[in-house]
Design an enzyme around this catalytic site. Sequence first.
Site, PDB file in Angstrom:
ATOM      1  N   ASP A 159       0.829  -1.204   0.000  1.00 20.70           N
ATOM      2  CA  ASP A 159       0.000   0.000   0.000  1.00 20.70           C
ATOM      3  C   ASP A 159       0.864   1.255   0.000  1.00 20.70           C
ATOM      4  O   ASP A 159       1.810   1.369   0.778  1.00 20.70           O
ATOM      5  CB  ASP A 159      -0.899   0.004   1.238  1.00 20.70           C
ATOM      6  CG  ASP A 159      -1.761   1.250   1.295  1.00 20.70           C
ATOM      7  OD1 ASP A 159      -2.675   1.377   0.453  1.00 20.70           O
ATOM      8  OD2 ASP A 159      -1.524   2.107   2.172  1.00 20.70           O
ATOM      9  N   TYR A 207       2.485  10.343  -0.641  1.00 19.26           N
ATOM     10  CA  TYR A 207       3.547   9.938   0.276  1.00 19.26           C
ATOM     11  C   TYR A 207       4.908  10.346  -0.280  1.00 19.26           C
ATOM     12  O   TYR A 207       5.306   9.920  -1.374  1.00 19.26           O
ATOM     13  CB  TYR A 207       3.528   8.433   0.512  1.00 19.26           C
ATOM     14  CG  TYR A 207       2.276   7.897   1.169  1.00 19.26           C
ATOM     15  CD1 TYR A 207       1.380   8.738   1.831  1.00 19.26           C
ATOM     16  CD2 TYR A 207       1.976   6.541   1.135  1.00 19.26           C
ATOM     17  CE1 TYR A 207       0.233   8.245   2.441  1.00 19.26           C
ATOM     18  CE2 TYR A 207       0.835   6.034   1.741  1.00 19.26           C
ATOM     19  CZ  TYR A 207      -0.035   6.883   2.384  1.00 19.26           C
ATOM     20  OH  TYR A 207      -1.165   6.381   2.976  1.00 19.26           O
ATOM     21  N   GLN A 211     -10.267   1.990   3.741  1.00 15.84           N
ATOM     22  CA  GLN A 211      -9.010   1.958   4.489  1.00 15.84           C
ATOM     23  C   GLN A 211      -9.045   2.992   5.611  1.00 15.84           C
ATOM     24  O   GLN A 211      -8.684   4.147   5.422  1.00 15.84           O
ATOM     25  CB  GLN A 211      -7.809   2.203   3.568  1.00 15.84           C
ATOM     26  CG  GLN A 211      -6.491   2.001   4.295  1.00 15.84           C
ATOM     27  CD  GLN A 211      -5.279   2.119   3.399  1.00 15.84           C
ATOM     28  OE1 GLN A 211      -4.257   2.660   3.802  1.00 15.84           O
ATOM     29  NE2 GLN A 211      -5.376   1.636   2.182  1.00 15.84           N
ATOM     30  N   LEU A 258      -0.834  -0.630  15.081  1.00 14.59           N
ATOM     31  CA  LEU A 258      -0.023  -0.449  16.283  1.00 14.59           C
ATOM     32  C   LEU A 258      -0.040   1.007  16.756  1.00 14.59           C
ATOM     33  O   LEU A 258       0.806   1.414  17.552  1.00 14.59           O
ATOM     34  CB  LEU A 258       1.415  -0.904  16.029  1.00 14.59           C
ATOM     35  CG  LEU A 258       1.585  -2.357  15.589  1.00 14.59           C
ATOM     36  CD1 LEU A 258       3.061  -2.699  15.407  1.00 14.59           C
ATOM     37  CD2 LEU A 258       0.935  -3.308  16.580  1.00 14.59           C
ATOM     38  N   GLN A 281      11.608  -5.975  12.098  1.00 13.96           N
ATOM     39  CA  GLN A 281      10.313  -5.557  12.643  1.00 13.96           C
ATOM     40  C   GLN A 281       9.169  -6.298  11.952  1.00 13.96           C
ATOM     41  O   GLN A 281       8.184  -6.676  12.586  1.00 13.96           O
ATOM     42  CB  GLN A 281      10.118  -4.049  12.470  1.00 13.96           C
ATOM     43  CG  GLN A 281      10.962  -3.204  13.402  1.00 13.96           C
ATOM     44  CD  GLN A 281      10.725  -1.725  13.188  1.00 13.96           C
ATOM     45  OE1 GLN A 281      10.155  -1.303  12.174  1.00 13.96           O
ATOM     46  NE2 GLN A 281      11.161  -0.905  14.129  1.00 13.96           N
TER      47      GLN A 281
END
Length: 340
Positions: free
Chosen positions: A49, A54, A174, A205, A290
């Site tokens: 995504d 961005y 979304q 998170l 991660q």
Amino acid sequence: MQYRRLGANGPVVSRVAFGNSLTAGNQLADDAALACVRAALDAGITTFDTADAYAEGRAEELLGRALAGVDRDSVVVCTKVGRGGGPGPGALSRERIAASLDASLRRLGTGHIDLYQAHLYDDSTPLEETMRAFADAVRAGKVRCVGVSEWAADEIERAAVLARELGVPLVSNQPQYNLLWRVIEAEVLPACAALGIGQMVWSPLAGGVLTGKYRPGQRPPAGSRAVAARGGDVSIQRWNFLSDEVLSAVARAGDLATEAGLTLPQLALAWTLRDEPVTTAVIGASTPTQITRNLTALTTPVDPALLHQVDEALTPVTVHDPALTLSRMLRAKSRNPTLT
């Protein structure tokens, strides 16, 4: 990895998707951003995504570079339109969508986008114009499926009617969704369920708050997203996730996770993916480790009683008000600029 169909008519997606909203082309060096995508692929993530806004398009460029040479039919590439582009026509006008779509295809190095999403609602453009532009993109073969991001329930319902009439049904929404931010539960989730629209949620998170790295009464760690100068600080502080009250509740949830032999991120991601409405959760990462560490949430059994305990520990700081859906918040702020 597990996989599900997104909505009634969408693509089959991995239960965890990889997103690069604040990392690629922004907070990470290019090599690190590319390594994260490779780690996601190695872990079985097929869904990626990004958005035209961005890093002013750099995030799309880096994703395109990272996926070069990968079997195109093996991945689901998702991007968004409606926040970048500067002055000019409405963010979701026909003209802006057409120009942005071609630019996204070029930056991503692909002939089609699997899921093209309207990034926030555009009050300045008739909804009919937006949906017709999306339908034209599908018929031209440039887009396979369409969705929206951070729209309110009534906006989604109106768009779904138009999309169905045009023969290109909405397949996804979304929104932000996690243990702390549950504003979609009252209105958006029921509306989408009735329409066959799946949820591709972001920030499971809470921007890193649900990792436990931020502690009440302490300064955020150096280099963490909360003190980053390029978007991360705003994205966390906007939702008041760093108050001592929130962080104290998160610490209690972390203790429950530790007692159960889990990490808090594992528990938070397992909670987000616990039920049917959420098809996939979009995670970000600064390092490949991660990604692999957090993905254990898919394979680690979590006692429903534990999820209930964590839910209760966070109840005093959990936000449920549907008026805080981002689309509604921005609309209210446009009418009253003094609102924060």
